[in-house]
Motif scaffolding. Structure first.
Motif, mmCIF file in Angstrom:
data_model
loop_
_atom_site.group_PDB
_atom_site.id
_atom_site.type_symbol
_atom_site.label_atom_id
_atom_site.label_comp_id
_atom_site.label_asym_id
_atom_site.label_seq_id
_atom_site.Cartn_x
_atom_site.Cartn_y
_atom_site.Cartn_z
ATOM 1 N N ASN A 48 0.829 -1.214 0.000
ATOM 2 C CA ASN A 48 0.000 0.000 0.000
ATOM 3 C C ASN A 48 0.863 1.263 0.000
ATOM 4 O OD1 ASN A 48 0.780 0.552 2.671
ATOM 5 N ND2 ASN A 48 -1.076 -0.317 3.545
ATOM 6 N N ALA A 49 0.230 2.416 -0.014
ATOM 7 C CA ALA A 49 0.935 3.697 -0.094
ATOM 8 C C ALA A 49 1.861 3.932 1.102
ATOM 9 C CB ALA A 49 -0.073 4.835 -0.203
ATOM 10 N N ALA A 50 1.536 3.356 2.255
ATOM 11 C CA ALA A 50 2.377 3.522 3.442
ATOM 12 C C ALA A 50 3.572 2.574 3.445
ATOM 13 C CB ALA A 50 1.544 3.307 4.709
ATOM 14 N N GLY A 51 3.644 1.645 2.480
ATOM 15 C CA GLY A 51 4.749 0.703 2.418
ATOM 16 C C GLY A 51 4.499 -0.598 3.139
ATOM 17 N N ALA A 52 3.230 -0.932 3.368
ATOM 18 C CA ALA A 52 2.883 -2.172 4.065
ATOM 19 C C ALA A 52 2.168 -3.130 3.118
ATOM 20 C CB ALA A 52 1.994 -1.885 5.267
ATOM 21 N N GLN A 53 2.301 -4.396 3.431
ATOM 22 C CA GLN A 53 1.671 -5.460 2.652
ATOM 23 C C GLN A 53 1.088 -6.448 3.655
ATOM 24 O OE1 GLN A 53 4.596 -7.675 0.411
ATOM 25 N NE2 GLN A 53 3.114 -8.236 -1.144
ATOM 26 N N SER A 54 -0.089 -7.018 3.366
ATOM 27 C CA SER A 54 -0.678 -7.937 4.340
ATOM 28 C C SER A 54 -1.264 -9.174 3.671
ATOM 29 C CB SER A 54 -1.748 -7.231 5.171
ATOM 30 O OG SER A 54 -2.798 -6.808 4.350
ATOM 31 N N ALA A 55 -1.443 -10.193 4.503
ATOM 32 C CA ALA A 55 -2.050 -11.455 4.079
ATOM 33 C C ALA A 55 -2.868 -11.991 5.238
ATOM 34 C CB ALA A 55 -0.973 -12.466 3.684
#
Length: 155
Positions: A48-55
């Motif tokens: 995402n724009a903040a530099g985070a990725q999730s699962a």
């Protein structure tokens, strides 16, 4: 000398085959008892724009009930902004160093490092923010949904 080499070959060949068989064969698990996903089967979302990725690995954090989510903060001073959640959240740092701050004033220089193996509790309705600096940080976040986030940055 040739006889010694031949005898070693006769001893080592069956051992090599046994080793290959044990590596290539795994027990079949009963899916009524155990299910699993290997790392390459985890459905990571985009960064995402903040530099985070999730699962999401268990439950649905947008709905009431228990959930577990992997979250990866990518290196490069990527941080969330000050915010809070309605419920307690429990976080395990699986890889890298995660940087944590609290309060409504956003200041990445004033954070505390949480190395791999750390366990952190974000208490409900308490302002915090977090992210990664010079290395990726992979987290396992657990809690009760819905896992909404309310902005709380001091302007």
């Amino acid at each position: 000398m040739k006889a010694i080499i031949r005898s070693w070959r006769h001893l080592m060949t069956p051992l090599a085959f046994a080793g290959m068989l044990s590596i290539s064969s795994a027990a079949e698990l009963n899916p009524a008892a155990v299910i699993y996903k290997l790392p390459d089967q985890i459905p990571w979302g985009p960064v995402n724009a903040a530099g985070a990725q999730s699962a999401v690995v268990v439950g649905d954090p947008t709905k009431p009930g228990f959930y577990m989510v992997y979250n990866k903060w990518t290196k490069g001073n990527h941080f969330s902004r000050p915010h809070f959640h309605p419920n307690d959240r429990y976080i395990v740092v699986l890889q890298g160093t995660w940087w944590v701050g609290s309060g409504p004033k956003f200041d990445p220089a004033n954070t505390t490092p949480m190395p791999a193996g750390s366990f952190v509790t974000h208490f409900a309705k308490q302002v915090h923010w977090d992210g990664a600096k010079d290395e990726d940080a992979v987290l396992l976040i657990m809690g009760e949904g819905p896992a909404t986030s309310t902005a709380a940055e001091e302007k």
